[in-house]
Each structure stands twice: as C-alpha cells, then as structure tokens.
Design an enzyme around this catalytic site. Structure first.
Site: not given
Length: 461
Positions: A115-116, A232
C-alpha cells in the site's frame, strides 16, 4: 466489542477526557478507501470515469472513501489496469507525508502488501529507484504483484533482514519509510482478530524490534535524507519512545514538522524520559478524531538538508548489441527503453535502475523491470512490462470499451475474436487496453487473439 482490561486502562490514561469518545467510536462502522495511481491517471480524470460513488479523503489529495459494504472495486477492470489501490484511509498518510521526488532513491523497509510502496513508486514517476523489502518471502510475493500492477518498473523487491541490507546500502537512500511491525492497537475496530493477536504479542514484544529496525534504516539513509517512521498502534513504547531511542543513539537526527490536517493530534513528549519538546511535532491519528483508524507518524532528517546530486542515476554500462528477436519487438515500442541498462539472465531480459551498488548475496524477488523472455527465435513481453506502458507507448493496441464483454473475458484468460478491431492480415503482439488503459498482452493471428494475460492475475468469476 470486548477490549482487554489493561488496554482500556492504558487508553484512559493516554486520552483522559477523550476516552469516552474513543470508546464510542467502536460503535461506528470502519471506513473504506482507495488511492488513485497518479503514475497512470490524474485525480481529475479518475473522478470523471470512476464507476462508483466516491468521497474525497480530506488530508490525502489522491485518496477517496467508497462504500465497502455494497461495492467491490477489486473486481472492476480499472483495478486490474492499476488505476487505484484499496487502502484504509489513515494508512495512506505515511507515504503521502514522506516528500518523495522523481529521481530519489527510496526504501520501504517493511513494504508488504504494498500500500505504501505503490504510492512511493508512483511519486517517483519512473525516475530513481524504489527498493521495497519485506522479510517474509510469501508476503513479498504479494508485494511484487501489487508493484507490477501499479506499473512501477524502477524497482528492487527484496525479502531480507534489514540488518543484512545495511552493508550494501550504507548511506545510499534519499528517503526511507518504515511502517514498522507493531501491536496493531489502531486496527482493533477494522479487524477484531487484532485483539487476540495483541494479547499474544503486545507492545513489549514489538518495541525492541522497532528500535532495531529504525537504527538499521538510519544507517542506510544519506546525510540530509528524510525518514518517516509509522505504526498503527497507540502505545508510547512503540511510538515516541522509539523516536527518542533514535535521537539518543544518533543525535544528528532531528524531527521535522509534518504537513498538518485539522484531525491530527500532536505527539506526546510527556510519555518519554527526555520529554523532548520536538516530539510534539510527531503525529497521532485517533479514530474518534478522524474518519480512519489509528496511526502514528514521525518524520526525521539526518543531519543538515543537502541537494541531491543531479544526474547520479544516469550511468549505464554502455550500449549493448541486442538479440535480433528483442530488437524486432522493440521496433513497436514507442517508449524509450534504455538499452545501456538492459541485463540479460538466461532467457530473461531486465531493465535495471541506474546507479545500483553490487547486490550479490541479497535475496531478491525482482531486480528492475522484467521486460520479457527470449524464446527460440521469438521474444515474449512480460505482464509487468505491459503495466508500465501508456496506450501511446506501443504501436499495436486493441482498446476495448468498458462495456464490451471481451474485457472481462480477457481478464479471465479467454481467447478473443477481434477481427472487427484489426486489419484482416494483422498479426503479432498486441497491447490490450480498457478505455485506453493497458491490461496486458495478446498474440494475434487470423483475427483471433491468443490470451497472454498472466494466469496468476486472472479474474475469478
């Protein structure tokens, strides 16, 4: 939702009068997000063609909310064309706030599922190099696929211990992102299984791993380079105290301000031994303050800012004589392929990023862009290469409108009848597109297109 008693106590101490609002957010639904691939399409153009309802994520310029309960964007042809990535909204923030520029050498230390890394690669716009690493080989395979779908060719995909990478990449990278393995407290609402995982391996387990990774990454960062650390989770041991450990070990690092958003909460110097006031410039994201899950971010710089040496990534090894079948195929490619950067290993042909150190001994899934394979008197282009192309980059294309049922049939691997779209005697390799966005290859003969879409990527009915 049942939360562990010791977790609730910690959050009450951390949030004080905000605690009740935080607990109340567990009654709200999670948020679903997609991020536009600006390497393939502009945000404005995507908004015009997006087939389902979207709403802007206010702190991510190419991010949008969608209705994840009633829409399945991962089944849409535009997803297969790499026009967007599905990602939790808060998780978009780290790559968004790391100021990557075309030409940078960038490392994503713990990159799977991508995703990053895909956003970092899109920011490079095909210039420089993206090294995407994940210690898990199985997770790195998913990472490689997502990077290839996004059309990122200037890439190294590794599966290594960050400590082993140090000696190869000492002070090599301009920018580094560490989305560190963590106890996952910020994802409890999104994924209830994270609670039992937290009970098995909590902050005490992860904080030493995080401290080790950030120091290893620090030694791979150039003087003047920037590094963004994120988790997170909420626990200070995994957040501010990890940054404090970096600053104590390497005093040349300093904390930079992160581009603000009204929902961001400043970091908490008071949870550290040093109480360094600059820790307030780190960012906490709480789900009761924003439409997303929990996150922590810290942007740091090594030493004083310095200009990147222009042109240091331009050096290849001189022009090579190409195999005849490869040269014949490249006659139809209108995009520049730097032949001085070609690397042929057996049948496989790669285009390597320039300016790499000697990488012998590292465990890779991919080095550079796999252009394709040399067969007996023919060249077969790769799926990865197709995804790096724009419609105008290749001479022979079959461009299907979205509503044409041959789009889904192509994605399922079926042979297609395309005699209505090509000249009678046309043959050879064709780039198959949907609404002008490449999906993959097909080989044409007698009006029939033999499907060359990668089997492992195919659409399941």
């Amino acid at each position: 939702m049942r939360l562990p008693e010791n977790f609730e106590k910690k959050m009450r101490d951390l949030l004080k009068e905000d605690f009740d609002d935080y607990i109340a957010c567990y009654e709200e639904p999670r948020y679903y997000g997609l991020r536009v691939n600006t390497n393939k399409i502009s945000v404005e153009e995507f908004k015009k063609i997006c087939p389902f309802e979207i709403e802007p994520i206010p702190w991510i310029e190419n991010g949008f909310y969608y209705d994840g309960e009633n829409v399945i964007p991962s089944k849409h042809p535009y997803y297969f064309a790499g026009l967007y990535y599905l990602q939790e909204p808060s998780a978009m923030t780290p790559a968004n706030r790391l100021p990557v520029e075309p030409g940078d050498k960038v490392l994503d230390v713990c990159a799977a599922p991508g995703g990053k890394a895909t956003e970092l690669g899109a920011k490079l716009q095909g210039e420089g190099v993206l090294a995407a690493n994940d210690i898990s080989n199985s997770r790195a395979k998913g990472l490689l696929k997502n990077i290839e779908v996004f059309g990122i060719g200037n890439v190294l995909v590794l599966s290594e211990e960050p400590g082993k990478m140090e000696s190869y990449f000492t002070e090599y990278f301009d920018k580094i992102l560490i989305d560190a393995p963590c106890s996952g407290e910020g994802m409890f609402r999104k994924d209830k299984k994270m609670v039992s995982a937290w009970e098995e391996h909590g902050p005490d387990f992860f904080c030493n791993i995080q401290k080790s990774i950030i120091l290893q990454a620090a030694r791979m960062l150039k003087q003047g380079g920037m590094m963004l650390y994120s988790t997170c989770t909420f626990d200070p041991r995994e957040n501010e105290q990890v940054i404090e450990h970096l600053l104590k070990t390497y005093p040349e690092f300093r904390i930079l301000k992160i581009a603000p958003y009204e929902g961001f909460v400043q970091g908490m110097p008071e949870v550290t031994e040093s109480r360094d006031p600059s820790l307030a410039d780190t960012v906490r994201i709480f789900p009761h303050k924003m439409k997303g899950e929990g996150h922590y971010l810290a942007l740091v710089q090594k030493g004083e800012p310095c200009d990147r040496v222009k042109g240091e990534l331009t050096g290849g090894k001189g022009k090579k004589k190409l195999p005849e079948e490869l040269e014949e195929f490249l006659n139809d490619v209108k995009k520049e392929i730097r032949t001085d950067l070609l690397d042929i290993h057996g049948e496989r042909v790669y285009v390597m990023p320039a300016g790499l150190p000697d990488l012998k001994g590292l465990r890779f899934l991919r080095t550079g862009l796999l252009l394709g394979e040399l067969k007996k008197k023919r060249f077969e282009p790769s799926q990865a290469f197709a995804m790096t192309l724009k419609k105008d980059d290749y001479e022979k294309i079959i461009d299907l409108p979205l509503e044409d049922d041959r789009v889904s049939r192509y994605l399922k691997g079926e042979t297609l009848d395309v005699d209505d779209l090509v000249e009678t005697k046309a043959k050879g390799w064709y780039l198959v597109c949907v609404d002008g966005y490449p999906l993959g290859w097909g080989k044409l003969a007698n009006g029939t297109l033999k499907n060359k879409y990668l089997p492992g990527w195919r659409l399941n009915s």
